[in-house]
Design an enzyme around this catalytic site. Structure first.
Site, PDB file in Angstrom:
ATOM      1  CG  HIS A 132      -5.614  10.817   6.299  1.00 36.07           C
ATOM      2  ND1 HIS A 132      -4.796  11.448   5.385  1.00 36.07           N
ATOM      3  CD2 HIS A 132      -5.113   9.572   6.440  1.00 36.07           C
ATOM      4  CE1 HIS A 132      -3.852  10.620   4.991  1.00 36.07           C
ATOM      5  NE2 HIS A 132      -4.018   9.470   5.610  1.00 36.07           N
ATOM      6  CE1 TYR A 142       5.832   3.224   5.629  1.00 37.12           C
ATOM      7  CE2 TYR A 142       3.935   4.657   5.908  1.00 37.12           C
ATOM      8  CZ  TYR A 142       4.466   3.398   5.723  1.00 37.12           C
ATOM      9  OH  TYR A 142       3.628   2.318   5.610  1.00 37.12           O
TER      10      TYR A 142
END
Length: 722
Positions: free
Chosen positions: A464, A497
């Protein structure tokens, strides 16, 4: 109250075993009921999204967009979290939740709260947002509200564009009940055979490839839309000639769409994942949404055929699946949207006089560069960095992680260009990124065909972390240009974002990333790093040690403070460390977007802890971990949230920010977020989030995102003047 000497005995230089034993002893003194339920906390987050849709001060089309976001969020919550709870109950593997309740009890709590929220969601559309749109000249109408002339033209559209793709499926002894795909919108139809008088049932799927909102042809300034299912419902006679249509009702099914793969038993991860994605479509039902006018006969048939309980039925007024409002949010009405914000090029990456294009490598050599998206441009920083590296003849190698990226990704294209020009390129593609698995498989194969070394990370772990490493030869010496980010390498989401990214040529970071990439393409992550904190082995323990250092500093009368910004705060060990710090007098400030299991302001436990949440036009996504450290701040940014999966089952990386100006900027951002003059939600000790968006005189409080954009613009103008 915790006895602090339990923790303080020699822990300054304690080894890991001693530290763990001391922590366990201290945690045993904390009260049992010290966490908030994580699932209900997630629903509370989605309620905050809904409150933005309810706010008349938010531009009207943005309110419609927040309604669509709420619906999309809730779908994923059911497909993953609720599905996971049900699966553990069915398999007998359910364990008590973080608050000690059984999975079955939590499912009941979720059902009750989700029912309340979905009814509130429907009412917000019907009673508030739809009328507000109509006042602004955008109407979503029913068939009964269109004129005869309009019906005629809509019927022409139906015959030409809709009728050919419809597939009515009969249910009778010769036709078994059809498979209902997850998240599809359907019509349940009862008809009577004109000859035999026999009643029959049919299912009709609303085609997902057609526009959900059909433009109603009409002269004038008002724009009108008719839901596609309403258009179809009023032409059912064309689909069942010779039959009498008795009744019809809309319904929608949600299925378990979480993917589970036993990697250690699978040699070819890609093939296993492709097979699992096919099975995803056939996951068990977990929620049935129906219109509030559905009769008992139809509902009983659906319950029986779908094998679903009444607790899992959501009877709703108004149209189902308000994700369709995403279409409305794209209407070109600037007066009904947030004012446009154009991302600025970071000051360090602006072209110098006499140059049309910036040399990013030269800029990074001068000093570390911290970029803040979407206020500062992704295209002229991260994307330009990789594109310049792909073309630069002095660049020998590029290594990068890819977790989620866009369908037409210039990032992937830069890696392909680099490989085709003879550079060594390594791409670590996380094909298990939830709901992006299929897209990532496509990119992985395209990269492999171009000669990129594609790897899929370590067995049992999702990769991730957001890392890019460029190896460049300069005067016979190899230099490492590193980028560590908090968000994905995705040009599209980078405009929505909020994220940070650090560019550096620091040798410690470069060596850390080199070792980390080697371990990611190899077998294990075991070593500690110099300027990085890396999960799964060292991140949690590293953060707990930093928090405990603040606790000890506070007890010694030294400056101490902890500031954490994350998407979710769930991990009990980290939360307990924050409780211990609070008990020692450490001010703890938590800025969280979504789930928070920590209880602030509890007497004798967390009086010194404050929790804020900020939602708005941008999705707050960055992670920041700041420790006062007796006046020598230790500040990290990176990819990790404070959740079990991030700390135990993912490869995550935080990088320490060292430049004084950047530390000042991160601290100033936190000051603004935690200020009573800034619009935010404040968490109470009972788990309720209270919105504070206006002052005592009813004037709007400061919008953090608007103020940050204005600040970035001022920095750019100041440089231009110089």
């Amino acid at each position: 109250m915790i006895e602090h000497d339990v923790l303080d005995a020699g822990l300054g230089d304690a080894d890991d075993d001693d530290f763990d034993e001391a922590v366990e002893a201290a945690d045993a003194q904390l009260p049992e009921n010290r966490y908030l339920d994580r699932e209900l906390s997630w629903l509370a987050f989605n309620r905050r999204v809904l409150e933005l849709a309810e706010d008349p001060l938010v531009p009207t089309l943005e309110r419609a967009n927040f309604l669509a976001i709420f619906a999309s969020n809730l779908d994923e919550f059911f497909m993953v979290r609720v599905a996971g709870l049900k699966r553990r109950i069915v398999t007998g593997l359910a364990v008590p939740t973080n608050v000690g309740r059984s999975a079955q009890d939590v499912l009941s709590d979720i059902s009750a709260e989700a029912h309340r929220l979905q009814l509130r969601h429907a009412a917000t559309w019907t009673d508030h947002v739809r009328p507000a749109l109509a006042e602004s000249g955008i109407e979503v109408v029913t068939w009964s509200e269109v004129s005869d002339d309009e019906r005629e033209r809509l019927s022409e559209y139906f015959q030409a564009q809709v009728f050919p793709v419809l597939m009515p499926l009969a249910v009778d002894p010769a036709h078994p009940f059809p498979y209902i795909s997850g998240l599809s919108l359907n019509l349940a139809i009862r008809v009577r055979n004109a000859r035999s008088g026999r009643q029959e049932f049919a299912r009709l799927k609303v085609p997902p490839m057609l526009p959900r909102l059909v433009l109603v042809p009409r002269d004038g300034n008002t724009v009108r839309y008719l839901p596609l299912e309403d258009l179809i419902a009023n032409h059912l006679g064309d689909l069942f000639p010779g039959m009498e249509v008795l009744d019809h009702h809309a319904f929608r099914l949600t299925r378990n769409e979480d993917v589970t793969i036993e990697e250690d038993e699978t040699e070819n991860l890609i093939q296993a994942l492709e097979a699992e994605l096919l099975r995803r479509r056939f996951g068990p039902p977990i929620r049935l949404e129906i219109t509030d006018d559905m009769d008992d006969l139809t509902l009983d048939l659906l319950l029986s055929e779908l094998d679903i309980t009444e607790q899992e039925v959501y009877r709703l007024p108004g149209p189902l699946d308000l994700r369709g409002l995403f279409d409305l949010s794209r209407i070109d009405r600037p007066d009904l949207h947030y004012p446009p914000h154009v991302p600025k090029t970071a000051v360090a990456f602006q072209p110098t006089e006499g140059s049309s294009r910036a040399d990013l490598f030269a800029a990074i050599r001068r000093s570390d560069v911290l970029v803040h998206h979407p206020y500062e441009s992704f295209a002229t920083s991260v994307q330009a960095f990789l594109e310049q590296a792909a073309k630069d003849p002095h660049v020998l190698a590029i290594k990068q992680t890819l977790y989620r990226t866009s369908g037409d990704s210039p990032i992937v294209q830069a890696l392909i260009d680099a490989a085709e020009s003879g550079k060594q390129v390594l791409a670590l593609v996380e094909v298990k990124a939830r709901f992006d698995e299929a897209a990532n498989i496509v990119w992985a194969r395209k990269l492999e065909k171009a000669g990129v070394h594609v790897v899929y990370g370590l067995v049992g772990l999702k990769t991730h972390c957001k890392l890019a490493l460029v190896i460049r030869e300069e005067d016979g010496v190899l230099r490492h240009y590193s980028h560590v980010g908090t968000g994905n390498y995705n040009p599209k989401t980078s405009r929505l974002y909020e994220d940070f990214g650090l560019f550096t040529v620091d040798n410690e970071v470069g060596r850390d990333l080199t070792r980390l990439f080697n371990e990611l393409s190899g077998y294990a992550i075991e070593k500690k790093f110099k300027r990085l904190l890396v999960a799964p082995l060292h991140l949690r323990k590293g953060l707990i040690r930093q928090i405990d250092k603040e606790r000890r500093n506070a007890l010694a009368g030294k400056p101490a403070r902890v500031r954490i910004k994350v998407n979710s705060m769930v991990d009990e060990q980290i939360i307990d460390a924050l409780y211990r710090a609070s008990l020692a007098g450490v001010p703890v400030e938590v800025w969280v977007r979504g789930i928070c299991s920590l209880k602030p302001g509890v007497p004798g436990l967390s009086e010194n802890i404050t929790v804020r949440s900020i939602l708005g036009r941008y999705l707050e996504h960055s992670r920041i971990f700041s420790f006062e450290n007796d006046g020598n701040p230790q500040v990290y940014i990176g990819s990790a949230d404070i959740m079990h999966r991030n700390l135990d089952r993912r490869v995550e990386a935080l990088v320490r920010v060292t430049a004084p100006a950047q530390l000042h900027d991160l601290n100033a951002l936190f000051d603004l977020a935690m200020s009573d003059g800034t619009s935010s939600w404040r968490l109470r000790d009972d788990g309720e989030w209270v919105r504070h968006s206006q002052d005592e005189d009813g004037k709007p409080l400061v919008d953090l995102q608007e103020k940050t954009m204005a600040s970035v613009s001022r920095q750019r103008r100041a440089r231009a003047v110089r």
